[in-house]
Design an enzyme around this catalytic site. Structure first.
Site, PDB file in Angstrom:
ATOM      1  N   ASP A 161      26.946   8.601  -5.413  1.00 13.95           N
ATOM      2  CA  ASP A 161      26.808  10.058  -5.454  1.00 13.95           C
ATOM      3  C   ASP A 161      25.846  10.691  -4.446  1.00 13.95           C
ATOM      4  O   ASP A 161      26.208  11.605  -3.729  1.00 13.95           O
ATOM      5  CB  ASP A 161      26.351  10.490  -6.851  1.00 13.95           C
ATOM      6  CG  ASP A 161      27.230   9.938  -7.969  1.00 13.95           C
ATOM      7  OD1 ASP A 161      28.178   9.186  -7.680  1.00 13.95           O
ATOM      8  OD2 ASP A 161      26.960  10.265  -9.138  1.00 13.95           O
ATOM      9  N   GLU A 388      20.681   0.048 -15.006  1.00 10.47           N
ATOM     10  CA  GLU A 388      21.726   0.625 -14.146  1.00 10.47           C
ATOM     11  C   GLU A 388      21.502   0.221 -12.688  1.00 10.47           C
ATOM     12  O   GLU A 388      22.433  -0.102 -11.961  1.00 10.47           O
ATOM     13  CB  GLU A 388      21.694   2.150 -14.308  1.00 10.47           C
ATOM     14  CG  GLU A 388      22.818   2.872 -13.571  1.00 10.47           C
ATOM     15  CD  GLU A 388      22.759   4.386 -13.775  1.00 10.47           C
ATOM     16  OE1 GLU A 388      21.805   4.878 -14.421  1.00 10.47           O
ATOM     17  OE2 GLU A 388      23.683   5.066 -13.291  1.00 10.47           O
TER      18      GLU A 388
END
Ligand code: DGY
Length: 426
Positions: A161, A388
């Site tokens: 992103d 993550e």
């Protein structure tokens, strides 16, 4: 020691299982995400082959009639995520977003088939037409000039992103004013580990634009102020084309269409090579220029059959990166001015990137470097759990906790190195 973590990895997957699909993590990402599902399926395959195929079948329930596959399928309501289905307003059932993500699915299906034989072939037969429709959509609607490479229209479509590679093309995108309390991600994770508000406002502008255009693929392609040939997305699509052709052959289908995309794409990829920097870079279609930012995506063409001198040059760059990080593989070179050790895709180590690069290194005959990617990943999990992403210099765990793709790849890697399902080692 390793065995303990294996049980923990299983527990993470089971805790995130919502029956037929797996949420990436509780709270931060409460729905099904496209490219996460591919990696998660690799982990389920270690436990239960059928569950791995179910993950992908459930994902494809969100496929649109034109072949498009959304990056999020909102199977159930959850107010803890923004932007939710009411913001996207795609009018589909099941509800979904209106942008896509790297199609890392055909290689997974082929990998599962190779592991599960006849049974796997029967499951793959059901998925094959869905995969073919997705690849057709991408090659047709995201490559309207027939160049062989496809465009992404939103940074979220790259899966990376807030990569520094999108800073320049994003400057062209207006900001959609967003009160900071609208964001939910920063309620789950410290803001310094997430994209900044100025990025989010641009992400939301693009969402509102596509919604106004009714998600029509032609209008969105023409009107989007963000139109980029992302080297990561294209490397994964071409790798998936190759796997799809192989799958077609195994299923007695005609492989010529995916093979044609693959061959054309491989020559077109030359346009992304940056000789001086010694790696691949993405191309901004609005300016016509390659984007002068070096990220881990620039190494993903290692998944493809490249000429030997090209591989050697890329490996020289790879080794320079190895020298700068304690833990491989950083998403950005630590000495780069745009490196941020904790901020999402601007520096941290991500399990799926290690996995994909290791497959590429195995394909090209670099087992030592592939082993280092695996060992560093296992060490990160030992040190910081199933996070993550991770700090490339200290190994600190960052972002979401109890993260599915990290747990899945730990399971897939715990027993040893894995080989890509296509190429000489397949
Ligand atoms: C998010 O919400 O952070 C996702 O990456 C977008 O899909």
């Amino acid at each position: 020691m390793l065995r303990d973590r294996v049980q923990e990895a299983v527990d993470v997957l089971r805790a995130n299982d919502r029956g037929g699909y797996t949420v990436p993590t509780q709270g931060l990402y409460p729905f099904q995400w496209l490219w996460d599902s591919g990696f998660v399926a690799l982990g389920w395959a270690v436990l239960e082959e059928k569950r791995a195929f179910d993950e992908l079948e459930t994902l494809f329930r969100g496929q649109w009639e034109n072949g498009f596959l959304p990056h999020i399928v909102f199977h159930r309501d959850d107010p803890g995520y923004f932007p939710g289905p009411e913001v996207w307003g795609t009018g589909r059932e099941p509800r979904s977003s209106g942008i896509t993500q790297p199609p890392f699915l055909a290689p997974v299906v082929l990998h599962l088939v190779r592991a599960s034989g006849e049974k796997g072939l029967a499951w793959a037969r059901k998925l094959y037409p869905r995969l073919l429709a997705l690849h057709r959509f991408l090659h047709l609607h995201r490559d309207s000039e027939g160049t062989g490479l496809v465009a992404v229209l939103h940074p979220w479509e790259t899966g990376m992103d807030n990569s520094p590679a999108w800073d320049l093309p994003l400057k062209r995108v207006p900001r959609h004013p967003l009160p900071s309390e609208a964001r939910r991600d920063t309620k789950h994770v410290p803001p310094e580990e997430r994209p900044q508000l100025k990025d989010y406002e641009r992400y939301l502008y693009l969402v509102s634009l596509f919604r106004r255009l009714g998600y029509d693929p032609g209008f969105c392609y023409r009107e989007s102020p963000f139109r980029v040939v992302d080297v990561g997305f294209n490397a994964l699509l071409l790798f998936a084309d190759e796997a799809l052709a192989e799958l077609a052959q195994l299923l007695g289908e005609n492989p010529s269409e995916p093979r044609g995309w693959w061959q054309k794409g491989l020559s077109a990829l030359e346009a992304l090579w940056e000789e001086e920097a010694g790696l691949y870079r993405s191309l901004d279609l609005c300016s016509g220029r390659r984007i002068p930012r070096d990220t881990s995506a620039g190494f993903l063409p290692l998944l493809l059959p490249l000429p030997r001198p090209r591989v050697e040059r890329l490996m020289a760059t790879f080794r320079a990166w190895m020298g700068e990080a304690r833990y491989l593989f950083p998403s950005v070179l630590p000495s780069a001015p745009y490196f941020e050790a904790k901020r999402y895709w601007r520096g941290p180590v991500w399990a799926p990137v290690n996995w994909l690069l290791a497959w590429g290194l195995v394909r090209h005959g670099f087992p030592k470097e592939a082993a280092r990617l695996r060992e560093d990943f296992l060490a990160l999990v030992e040190r910081s759990g199933f996070r993550e992403y991770y700090h490339p210099l200290t190994g600190e765990g960052l972002g979401g906790q109890g993260f599915s793709w990290t747990a899945a790849l730990y399971l897939a890697w715990a027993r040893g190195q894995s080989s890509p399902p296509v190429g000489p080692s397949a």
